[in-house]
Design an enzyme around this catalytic site. Structure first.
Site, PDB file in Angstrom:
ATOM      1  N   LYS A 140      43.974  50.717  37.204  1.00 27.44           N
ATOM      2  CA  LYS A 140      43.398  51.942  36.668  1.00 27.44           C
ATOM      3  C   LYS A 140      43.437  53.034  37.735  1.00 27.44           C
ATOM      4  O   LYS A 140      42.754  52.948  38.750  1.00 27.44           O
ATOM      5  CB  LYS A 140      41.934  51.706  36.277  1.00 27.44           C
ATOM      6  CG  LYS A 140      41.320  52.898  35.579  1.00 27.44           C
ATOM      7  CD  LYS A 140      39.812  52.844  35.547  1.00 27.44           C
ATOM      8  CE  LYS A 140      39.176  53.459  36.764  1.00 27.44           C
ATOM      9  NZ  LYS A 140      39.476  54.876  36.981  1.00 27.44           N
TER      10      LYS A 140
ATOM     11  N   GLU B 227      37.796  48.787  49.714  1.00 28.49           N
ATOM     12  CA  GLU B 227      38.266  49.722  50.756  1.00 28.49           C
ATOM     13  C   GLU B 227      37.525  51.025  50.518  1.00 28.49           C
ATOM     14  O   GLU B 227      37.800  51.722  49.542  1.00 28.49           O
ATOM     15  CB  GLU B 227      39.784  49.928  50.639  1.00 28.49           C
ATOM     16  CG  GLU B 227      40.618  48.672  50.885  1.00 28.49           C
ATOM     17  CD  GLU B 227      40.678  48.285  52.358  1.00 28.49           C
ATOM     18  OE1 GLU B 227      40.214  49.053  53.221  1.00 28.49           O
ATOM     19  OE2 GLU B 227      41.186  47.181  52.639  1.00 28.49           O
TER      20      GLU B 227
ATOM     21  N   CYS C 258      40.945  58.639  53.789  1.00 27.68           N
ATOM     22  CA  CYS C 258      39.819  57.821  54.247  1.00 27.68           C
ATOM     23  C   CYS C 258      39.830  57.726  55.764  1.00 27.68           C
ATOM     24  O   CYS C 258      38.785  57.683  56.399  1.00 27.68           O
ATOM     25  CB  CYS C 258      39.892  56.439  53.610  1.00 27.68           C
ATOM     26  SG  CYS C 258      41.472  55.625  53.840  1.00 27.68           S
TER      27      CYS C 258
ATOM     28  N   GLU D 164      30.674  62.041  55.348  1.00 23.76           N
ATOM     29  CA  GLU D 164      32.134  62.073  55.185  1.00 23.76           C
ATOM     30  C   GLU D 164      32.483  63.352  54.421  1.00 23.76           C
ATOM     31  O   GLU D 164      32.220  63.460  53.229  1.00 23.76           O
ATOM     32  CB  GLU D 164      32.588  60.848  54.379  1.00 23.76           C
ATOM     33  CG  GLU D 164      34.091  60.845  54.171  1.00 23.76           C
ATOM     34  CD  GLU D 164      34.583  59.730  53.255  1.00 23.76           C
ATOM     35  OE1 GLU D 164      33.891  59.355  52.302  1.00 23.76           O
ATOM     36  OE2 GLU D 164      35.706  59.251  53.504  1.00 23.76           O
TER      37      GLU D 164
HETATM   38  P1  NAD Z   1      35.262  57.222  43.652  1.00 21.92           P
HETATM   39  O1  NAD Z   1      34.488  56.077  44.200  1.00 21.92           O
HETATM   40  O2  NAD Z   1      34.513  58.314  42.981  1.00 21.92           O
HETATM   41  O3  NAD Z   1      36.332  56.729  42.576  1.00 21.92           O
HETATM   42  C1  NAD Z   1      37.305  55.754  42.877  1.00 21.92           C
HETATM   43  C2  NAD Z   1      37.747  55.062  41.604  1.00 21.92           C
HETATM   44  O4  NAD Z   1      36.637  54.340  41.055  1.00 21.92           O
HETATM   45  C3  NAD Z   1      38.234  55.987  40.496  1.00 21.92           C
HETATM   46  O5  NAD Z   1      39.353  55.382  39.874  1.00 21.92           O
HETATM   47  C4  NAD Z   1      37.044  56.028  39.543  1.00 21.92           C
HETATM   48  O6  NAD Z   1      37.412  56.291  38.209  1.00 21.92           O
HETATM   49  C5  NAD Z   1      36.503  54.622  39.672  1.00 21.92           C
HETATM   50  N1  NAD Z   1      35.078  54.461  39.340  1.00 21.92           N
HETATM   51  C6  NAD Z   1      34.111  55.398  39.226  1.00 21.92           C
HETATM   52  N2  NAD Z   1      32.926  54.825  38.957  1.00 21.92           N
HETATM   53  C7  NAD Z   1      33.142  53.490  38.909  1.00 21.92           C
HETATM   54  C8  NAD Z   1      32.291  52.352  38.711  1.00 21.92           C
HETATM   55  N3  NAD Z   1      30.995  52.482  38.511  1.00 21.92           N
HETATM   56  N4  NAD Z   1      32.856  51.122  38.749  1.00 21.92           N
HETATM   57  C9  NAD Z   1      34.176  50.969  38.991  1.00 21.92           C
HETATM   58  N5  NAD Z   1      35.024  52.006  39.193  1.00 21.92           N
HETATM   59  C10 NAD Z   1      34.506  53.249  39.155  1.00 21.92           C
HETATM   60  O7  NAD Z   1      36.128  57.760  44.867  1.00 21.92           O
HETATM   61  P2  NAD Z   1      37.096  59.029  44.903  1.00 21.92           P
HETATM   62  O8  NAD Z   1      36.249  60.269  44.950  1.00 21.92           O
HETATM   63  O9  NAD Z   1      38.121  58.877  43.846  1.00 21.92           O
HETATM   64  O10 NAD Z   1      37.829  58.806  46.329  1.00 21.92           O
HETATM   65  C11 NAD Z   1      37.329  59.279  47.536  1.00 21.92           C
HETATM   66  C12 NAD Z   1      36.675  58.169  48.356  1.00 21.92           C
HETATM   67  O11 NAD Z   1      37.580  57.075  48.500  1.00 21.92           O
HETATM   68  C13 NAD Z   1      36.339  58.594  49.761  1.00 21.92           C
HETATM   69  O12 NAD Z   1      35.051  58.109  50.092  1.00 21.92           O
HETATM   70  C14 NAD Z   1      37.381  57.913  50.614  1.00 21.92           C
HETATM   71  O13 NAD Z   1      37.020  57.684  51.962  1.00 21.92           O
HETATM   72  C15 NAD Z   1      37.598  56.654  49.868  1.00 21.92           C
HETATM   73  N6  NAD Z   1      38.905  56.066  50.203  1.00 21.92           N
HETATM   74  C16 NAD Z   1      38.945  54.907  50.928  1.00 21.92           C
HETATM   75  C17 NAD Z   1      40.164  54.349  51.303  1.00 21.92           C
HETATM   76  C18 NAD Z   1      40.246  53.081  52.120  1.00 21.92           C
HETATM   77  O14 NAD Z   1      41.306  52.478  52.165  1.00 21.92           O
HETATM   78  N7  NAD Z   1      39.164  52.642  52.759  1.00 21.92           N
HETATM   79  C19 NAD Z   1      41.351  54.981  50.920  1.00 21.92           C
HETATM   80  C20 NAD Z   1      41.271  56.173  50.189  1.00 21.92           C
HETATM   81  C21 NAD Z   1      40.035  56.695  49.823  1.00 21.92           C
END
Ligand code: NAD
Length: 476
Positions: free
Chosen positions: A172, A245, A279, A377
């Site tokens: 997804k 992650e 990230c 962050e």
């Molecule tokens: P997010 O947590 O808002 O969303 C990530 C994904 O989770 C999306 O596909 C979203 O639709 C889904 N989602 C939302 N609510 C959910 C739930 N309750 N259960 C399961 N899935 C759900 O994050 P974002 O704003 O899309 O991304 C930014 C964040 O991601 C930043 O904090 C960044 O540091 C982190 N990030 C981490 C890595 C890593 O490898 N550690 C890599 C890239 C981004």
């Protein structure tokens, strides 16, 4: 309401262009809607998971080299479509075209790299009495959930290791960036057996539906720490394996002997590539007092050379932020800094495009350590530059974070820098570079930055369960 979209989900090898409705996707450079995608219904999610489950026995039983051959063919199909995929990625994500191309090619390269890895059987005991070996067997159906900053690459970090080890998947993408992922999925048709890779899309509610679903054996999630906690909680009911992650607040430490004029461009891009929406972007820059004035000057001079604009235009180095919530969040942090009276060393002036989610590059001069812009962050183009007096203090400040994803150390004496690196509490520490990731090395977070790893042998292990076979010798 059902309406057909040009963009289709991939369920059991078939294009599925209709959902329980549609969701809009916005070009962040213009603020305009560029496409609508199907909003996956609960029944369609069930179908995707059932398809992955049905495909699992044959896919996992396939010879490893055959799985590898199919996945390498998938990588080649992606590479052959680099230009159109990159253009679409820029349109939905905002990053400049050259960065989008890098992501598409990186995604294909990653898949090929993962295919070179192996998890051979381990012999625990081989005696006259007994032979004991441990095999790594696939878990079953993996639910993969991906954010919007690197939609293709982060999806491939999951697709590669999950599929090569014999699992099947329901993936997804983020509702902000589903388009390129859906196109990439279409390229797998006819290469991967039906049902091995299913891609669905829709609103955020799909995520919890996947993590709670009894037909999913493992969740591989990349996203924010707050959502990661929800994923882990929801997965507990069915005891799913999880790889998380999550977020980071990476520090970079510039040692007194660093050649600051030479490294300034590297430090700039460490913080600002993809507008800081990485990230492992540098989110706090700690600089020794002796080199602080020179580094500030070099960073400001470099920042003046970088053009902000629509990523599809020639010469643009930085595009818009990806979405409205992120745009609002970064502007809120900036307003907080302004209200606290922080000193703004640099704010890109002039040609900030009027439409779209553009935030100019901003450097903040030595704000207090407890400021929000240091502690949170930011995931945006705003960098606090902080002075330190001695290296012990810099290490303590770098480690004083709930996060522990990455960190970089910069100095001319490599051994001295390595000694600092050895004391940093983060999953990866780079010396005189940053953000280098490889399919052959593990990558993951300490503390609130994650659970488990991606990449390398350990990344493969995460998609398997150990099965130990103990054979008593007939002669014993
Ligand atoms: P997010 O947590 O808002 O969303 C990530 C994904 O989770 C999306 O596909 C979203 O639709 C889904 N989602 C939302 N609510 C959910 C739930 N309750 N259960 C399961 N899935 C759900 O994050 P974002 O704003 O899309 O991304 C930014 C964040 O991601 C930043 O904090 C960044 O540091 C982190 N990030 C981490 C890595 C890593 O490898 N550690 C890599 C890239 C981004």
């Amino acid at each position: 309401m059902n309406s057909e979209s040009d963009y289709a989900m991939l369920i059991d090898g078939k294009r599925v262009a209709t959902g329980q409705g549609t969701c809009g996707v916005t070009n962040p450079a213009t603020g305009e809607e560029i496409a609508r995608v199907p909003d996956c219904s609960d029944e369609q999610l069930d179908e995707a998971i059932a398809a992955a489950r049905a495909a699992f026995p044959a896919w996992s039983a396939l010879d490893l080299n055959e799985r590898r051959a199919r996945l390498v063919a998938f990588a080649e199909a992606i590479l052959a479509q680099t230009a159109p995929l990159a253009r679409l990625l820029t349109q939905e994500q905002g990053k400049p075209l050259h960065e989008a191309e890098r992501e598409v090619m990186g995604c294909a390269g990653w898949l090929k790299g993962v295919c070179a890895l192996d998890l051979p059987e381990e012999v625990n005991e081989d005696t006259e009495t007994r032979l004991s070996v441990t095999q790594r067997v696939p878990l079953g159906v993996v639910g993969a959930i991906v954010p919007w900053n690197f939609p293709l690459l982060l999806a491939m970090f999951k697709i590669g290791p999950a599929l090569v080890t014999g699992n099947t998947m329901v993936l997804k993408p983020s509702p902000f960036t589903p388009l390129t992922t859906l196109r990439m999925a279409e390229l797998s048709r006819g290469i991967l057996p039906d049902g091995v890779l299913n891609v669905i899309c829709g609103e955020d509610r799909l995520g919890p539906a996947m993590t709670a679903h009894p037909g999913v054996d493992k969740i591989s999630f990349t996203g924010s720490t707050a959502t990661g906690r929800r994923v882990m909680g929801s997965s507990a009911a069915t005891l799913k394996r999880v790889t998380l992650e999550l977020g980071g607040n990476d520090a970079a430490i510039v040692l007194p002997d660093a050649d600051v004029e030479r490294i300034a461009p590297d430090l700039f891009w460490a913080a600002f590539r993809n507008n800081g929406q990485i990230c492992i972007a540098t989110k706090r820059l700690y600089v020794h007092r002796s080199v602080y004035p020179r580094l500030k000057e070099a960073l400001v001079a470099y920042a003046r050379t970088v053009r902000l604009g629509d990523g599809t235009e020639q010469g643009v180095g930085l595009g818009p932020l990806n979405n409205k919530p992120q745009f609002d969040r970064v502007r809120d942090l900036l307003e907080d800094s302004r209200a606290q009276g922080h000193s703004f060393l640099f704010e890109a002036a002039g040609d900030v495009p009027a439409n779209g989610y553009f935030v100019p590059v901003t450097l903040i001069d030595n704000p207090p350590e407890e400021a929000r812009i240091v502690q949170e962050e930011q995931f945006g183009p705003v960098l606090p530059i902080l002075v330190y007096e001695d290296v012990e203090e810099a290490i303590a400040r770098a480690n004083a974070s709930e996060y522990g994803l990455g960190c970089s150390i910069w100095g001319s004496d490599e051994e001295a820098a390595a000694a600092v690196a050895a004391r940093i509490q983060s999953g990866t520490v780079w010396i005189n570079e940053t953000q280098y990731l490889s399919p052959f090395a593990s990558f993951g977070g300490w503390k609130q930055s994650g659970v488990g790893t991606e990449g390398g042998r350990e990344g493969l292990v995460e998609y398997t369960v150990p099965r130990t076979i103990v054979r008593r010798r007939a002669s014993a």
